[in-house]
Scaffold this motif. Structure first.
Motif, PDB file in Angstrom:
ATOM      1  N   VAL A   1       1.288  -7.271  -5.919  1.00 19.04           N
ATOM      2  CA  VAL A   1       2.063  -7.252  -5.001  1.00 19.04           C
ATOM      3  C   VAL A   1       1.467  -6.511  -3.543  1.00 19.04           C
ATOM      4  O   VAL A   1       0.660  -5.688  -3.700  1.00 19.04           O
ATOM      5  CB  VAL A   1       3.301  -6.281  -5.072  1.00 19.04           C
ATOM      6  CG1 VAL A   1       4.284  -6.010  -3.900  1.00 19.04           C
ATOM      7  CG2 VAL A   1       4.149  -6.836  -6.507  1.00 19.04           C
ATOM      8  N   ASP A   2       1.546  -7.507  -2.456  1.00 12.05           N
ATOM      9  CA  ASP A   2       1.066  -7.161  -0.941  1.00 12.05           C
ATOM     10  C   ASP A   2       2.091  -6.367  -0.535  1.00 12.05           C
ATOM     11  O   ASP A   2       2.816  -6.870   0.304  1.00 12.05           O
ATOM     12  CB  ASP A   2       0.710  -8.380  -0.309  1.00 12.05           C
ATOM     13  CG  ASP A   2      -0.133  -8.086   0.903  1.00 12.05           C
ATOM     14  OD1 ASP A   2       0.019  -7.039   1.282  1.00 12.05           O
ATOM     15  OD2 ASP A   2      -0.592  -9.108   1.547  1.00 12.05           O
ATOM     16  N   LEU A   3       2.073  -5.050  -0.563  1.00 11.37           N
ATOM     17  CA  LEU A   3       2.838  -3.951   0.039  1.00 11.37           C
ATOM     18  C   LEU A   3       2.931  -4.126   1.437  1.00 11.37           C
ATOM     19  O   LEU A   3       4.029  -3.971   2.162  1.00 11.37           O
ATOM     20  CB  LEU A   3       2.854  -2.763  -0.162  1.00 11.37           C
ATOM     21  CG  LEU A   3       2.889  -2.260  -1.983  1.00 11.37           C
ATOM     22  CD1 LEU A   3       2.774  -0.905  -1.974  1.00 11.37           C
ATOM     23  CD2 LEU A   3       4.267  -2.910  -2.117  1.00 11.37           C
TER      24      LEU A   3
ATOM     25  N   MET B   1       5.745  -6.239   3.085  1.00 12.02           N
ATOM     26  CA  MET B   1       6.913  -5.554   3.288  1.00 12.02           C
ATOM     27  C   MET B   1       7.055  -4.818   4.529  1.00 12.02           C
ATOM     28  O   MET B   1       8.122  -4.755   5.461  1.00 12.02           O
ATOM     29  CB  MET B   1       7.119  -4.619   2.077  1.00 12.02           C
ATOM     30  CG  MET B   1       7.260  -5.261   0.828  1.00 12.02           C
ATOM     31  SD  MET B   1       8.880  -6.202   0.804  1.00 12.02           S
ATOM     32  CE  MET B   1      10.359  -5.134   1.138  1.00 12.02           C
ATOM     33  N   GLU B   2       5.821  -4.163   4.705  1.00 15.68           N
ATOM     34  CA  GLU B   2       5.685  -3.214   5.875  1.00 15.68           C
ATOM     35  C   GLU B   2       5.596  -4.112   7.222  1.00 15.68           C
ATOM     36  O   GLU B   2       6.341  -3.476   8.451  1.00 15.68           O
ATOM     37  CB  GLU B   2       4.469  -2.437   5.641  1.00 15.68           C
ATOM     38  CG  GLU B   2       4.618  -1.472   4.708  1.00 15.68           C
ATOM     39  CD  GLU B   2       3.261  -0.819   4.164  1.00 15.68           C
ATOM     40  OE1 GLU B   2       2.105  -0.830   4.920  1.00 15.68           O
ATOM     41  OE2 GLU B   2       3.403  -0.065   3.213  1.00 15.68           O
TER      42      GLU B   2
ATOM     43  N   GLU C   1       9.883  -5.767  -4.460  1.00 17.81           N
ATOM     44  CA  GLU C   1      10.169  -5.031  -3.222  1.00 17.81           C
ATOM     45  C   GLU C   1      10.224  -3.312  -3.205  1.00 17.81           C
ATOM     46  O   GLU C   1       9.638  -2.771  -2.431  1.00 17.81           O
ATOM     47  CB  GLU C   1      11.620  -5.621  -2.666  1.00 17.81           C
ATOM     48  CG  GLU C   1      11.542  -7.207  -2.430  1.00 17.81           C
ATOM     49  CD  GLU C   1      11.754  -8.000  -3.698  1.00 17.81           C
ATOM     50  OE1 GLU C   1      11.749  -9.213  -3.461  1.00 17.81           O
ATOM     51  OE2 GLU C   1      11.914  -7.227  -4.863  1.00 17.81           O
TER      52      GLU C   1
ATOM     53  N   ALA D   1       8.536  -1.496  -4.967  1.00 20.38           N
ATOM     54  CA  ALA D   1       7.582  -0.993  -5.109  1.00 20.38           C
ATOM     55  C   ALA D   1       7.034  -0.252  -3.964  1.00 20.38           C
ATOM     56  O   ALA D   1       6.187   0.580  -3.862  1.00 20.38           O
ATOM     57  CB  ALA D   1       6.379  -1.879  -5.635  1.00 20.38           C
ATOM     58  N   CYS D   2       7.517  -0.575  -2.829  1.00 19.20           N
ATOM     59  CA  CYS D   2       7.166  -0.088  -1.469  1.00 19.20           C
ATOM     60  C   CYS D   2       7.967   0.870  -1.170  1.00 19.20           C
ATOM     61  O   CYS D   2       9.441   1.011  -1.066  1.00 19.20           O
ATOM     62  CB  CYS D   2       7.503  -1.228  -0.424  1.00 19.20           C
ATOM     63  SG  CYS D   2       7.184  -0.572   1.232  1.00 19.20           S
TER      64      CYS D   2
END
Length: 177
Positions: A77-79, A82-83, A112, A114-115
């Motif tokens: 996952v590429d957090l 989200m940011e 999602e 995970a952020c």
């Protein structure tokens, strides 16, 4: 009192379709938030893309080729997605709620959530004076279970049988003159 609706369903039930159709039906509401969509390579699911509503940017949130961390199942996952894409409009909505604004979130899922900043923002949204419709997985999770149990939150099951009628029903409830 603000409207809080969680659309719960199993994978493939049509939660994302309901949210996208609902966003398209609303005329008197400004919609902020995001949707997610499977990325397929042939017949195999390879990842998930996140797309900001109102024609916003789109980026790959999770993919089998991403190293992580975090990892959710076989997906890294590429957090940062989200940011960059999900959090700014949600934070703005939580900070300055506007009556004609509606927050749509697809989905409050493991990738999602995970952020940590996303979790904090969702908590702020649920404490603010803004209407929210969010999709949620049917699995148990401490974060989503707490939202499902809130007295001010309505939980609606999304099924193949009701997914076509739900967007119109929800739009009629949420539209403001």
């Amino acid at each position: 009192m603000p409207t809080r609706i969680l659309l719960e369903g199993r994978p493939g039930a049509g939660k994302t379709t309901v949210v996208r159709r609902l966003a398209a039906l609303l005329r008197a509401r400004r919609v902020v938030g995001f949707t997610t969509e499977e990325i397929r390579q042939g017949s195999t699911r390879a990842g998930f893309a996140l797309e900001a509503l109102e024609g916003g940017p789109r980026a790959v949130l999770a993919h089998v080729d991403f190293p992580g961390p975090p990892r959710v199942g076989r997906y890294g996952v590429d957090l940062g997605v989200m940011e960059r894409l999900a959090l700014p409009p949600l934070r703005a909505a939580a900070a300055s709620p506007v009556p004609e604004e509606l927050v749509l979130i697809d989905e409050l899922g493991r990738m999602e959530l995970a952020c940590t900043e996303f979790q904090d923002t969702v908590r702020h949204l649920f404490e603010s004076d803004i209407d929210i419709v969010a999709t949620v997985h049917a699995k148990n999770d401490p974060f989503t279970d707490a939202l499902k149990q809130r007295a001010d939150t309505e939980l609606i099951q999304v099924t193949r049988a009701n997914r076509d009628a739900l967007p119109t029903d929800l739009a009629a409830r949420l539209e403001r003159p």
